[in-house]
Design a protein around this motif. Structure first.
Motif, PDB file in Angstrom:
ATOM      1  N   ASP A  26       0.836  -1.200   0.000  1.00  0.00           N
ATOM      2  CA  ASP A  26       0.000   0.000   0.000  1.00  0.00           C
ATOM      3  C   ASP A  26       0.876   1.257   0.000  1.00  0.00           C
ATOM      4  O   ASP A  26       1.812   1.350   0.804  1.00  0.00           O
ATOM      5  N   PRO A  27       0.579   2.224  -0.856  1.00  0.00           N
ATOM      6  CA  PRO A  27       1.410   3.437  -0.930  1.00  0.00           C
ATOM      7  C   PRO A  27       1.434   4.235   0.381  1.00  0.00           C
ATOM      8  O   PRO A  27       2.472   4.808   0.728  1.00  0.00           O
ATOM      9  N   ILE A  28       0.340   4.276   1.108  1.00  0.00           N
ATOM     10  CA  ILE A  28       0.322   5.012   2.377  1.00  0.00           C
ATOM     11  C   ILE A  28       1.265   4.344   3.387  1.00  0.00           C
ATOM     12  O   ILE A  28       2.052   5.018   4.049  1.00  0.00           O
ATOM     13  N   ARG A  29       1.207   3.023   3.463  1.00  0.00           N
ATOM     14  CA  ARG A  29       2.064   2.314   4.409  1.00  0.00           C
ATOM     15  C   ARG A  29       3.541   2.429   4.020  1.00  0.00           C
ATOM     16  O   ARG A  29       4.414   2.561   4.885  1.00  0.00           O
ATOM     17  N   LEU A  58      -5.134   6.674   9.593  1.00  0.00           N
ATOM     18  CA  LEU A  58      -3.734   6.408   9.911  1.00  0.00           C
ATOM     19  C   LEU A  58      -3.623   5.223  10.863  1.00  0.00           C
ATOM     20  O   LEU A  58      -2.769   4.359  10.683  1.00  0.00           O
ATOM     21  N   SER A  59      -4.490   5.158  11.860  1.00  0.00           N
ATOM     22  CA  SER A  59      -4.468   4.047  12.817  1.00  0.00           C
ATOM     23  C   SER A  59      -4.656   2.705  12.127  1.00  0.00           C
ATOM     24  O   SER A  59      -4.020   1.716  12.491  1.00  0.00           O
ATOM     25  N   TYR A  60      -5.528   2.682  11.128  1.00  0.00           N
ATOM     26  CA  TYR A  60      -5.763   1.454  10.351  1.00  0.00           C
ATOM     27  C   TYR A  60      -4.450   0.980   9.714  1.00  0.00           C
ATOM     28  O   TYR A  60      -4.078  -0.189   9.811  1.00  0.00           O
ATOM     29  N   HIS A  61      -3.739   1.882   9.077  1.00  0.00           N
ATOM     30  CA  HIS A  61      -2.489   1.532   8.396  1.00  0.00           C
ATOM     31  C   HIS A  61      -1.393   1.168   9.391  1.00  0.00           C
ATOM     32  O   HIS A  61      -0.619   0.231   9.155  1.00  0.00           O
ATOM     33  N   LEU A  62      -1.326   1.876  10.490  1.00  0.00           N
ATOM     34  CA  LEU A  62      -0.320   1.565  11.513  1.00  0.00           C
ATOM     35  C   LEU A  62      -0.560   0.192  12.116  1.00  0.00           C
ATOM     36  O   LEU A  62       0.388  -0.547  12.379  1.00  0.00           O
TER      37      LEU A  62
END
Length: 109
Positions: A26-29, A58-62
């Protein structure tokens, strides 16, 4: 020539690698990891600002990165701080992972 075939039990933990590479897809991660690599330990509030993301997204990706053991977390008072899990990063780039991809004729990765 009597070649010994490699069995599934000879392989590293492929499920662990699958989870880690899924997290990296995922690009965000990937951006989170890049920011952590460039800045070291960062507060979640800093990541929110740098990424211009709402806290929930953000919490989802973290959480995905944490579950894949790609980052670590420390909570201090009301803030959470994140940094790259160095050992896992080294494992992803290791000869052990290359072992999954090389043929029997390859000397190294």
């Amino acid at each position: 020539m009597n070649e010994t075939k490699k069995s599934v039990t000879d392989l590293p933990d492929v499920m662990k690698y699958a989870q880690q590479f899924k997290a990296l897809s995922d690009p965000i991660r990937l951006t989170v990891l890049h920011l952590l690599a460039m800045n070291g330990k960062l507060c979640v509030c800093d990541l929110e600002d740098l990424l211009d993301l709402p806290q929930s997204k953000l919490s989802y990706h973290l959480k995905i990165l944490l579950n894949a053991e790609l980052i670590q977390k420390e909570t201090s008072a009301t803030w959470s701080y994140y940094w790259i899990e160095e050992e896992t990063a080294r494992e992803l780039l290791s000869e052990q992972f290359c072992y999954l991809l090389k043929s029997a004729d390859d000397e190294c990765c």
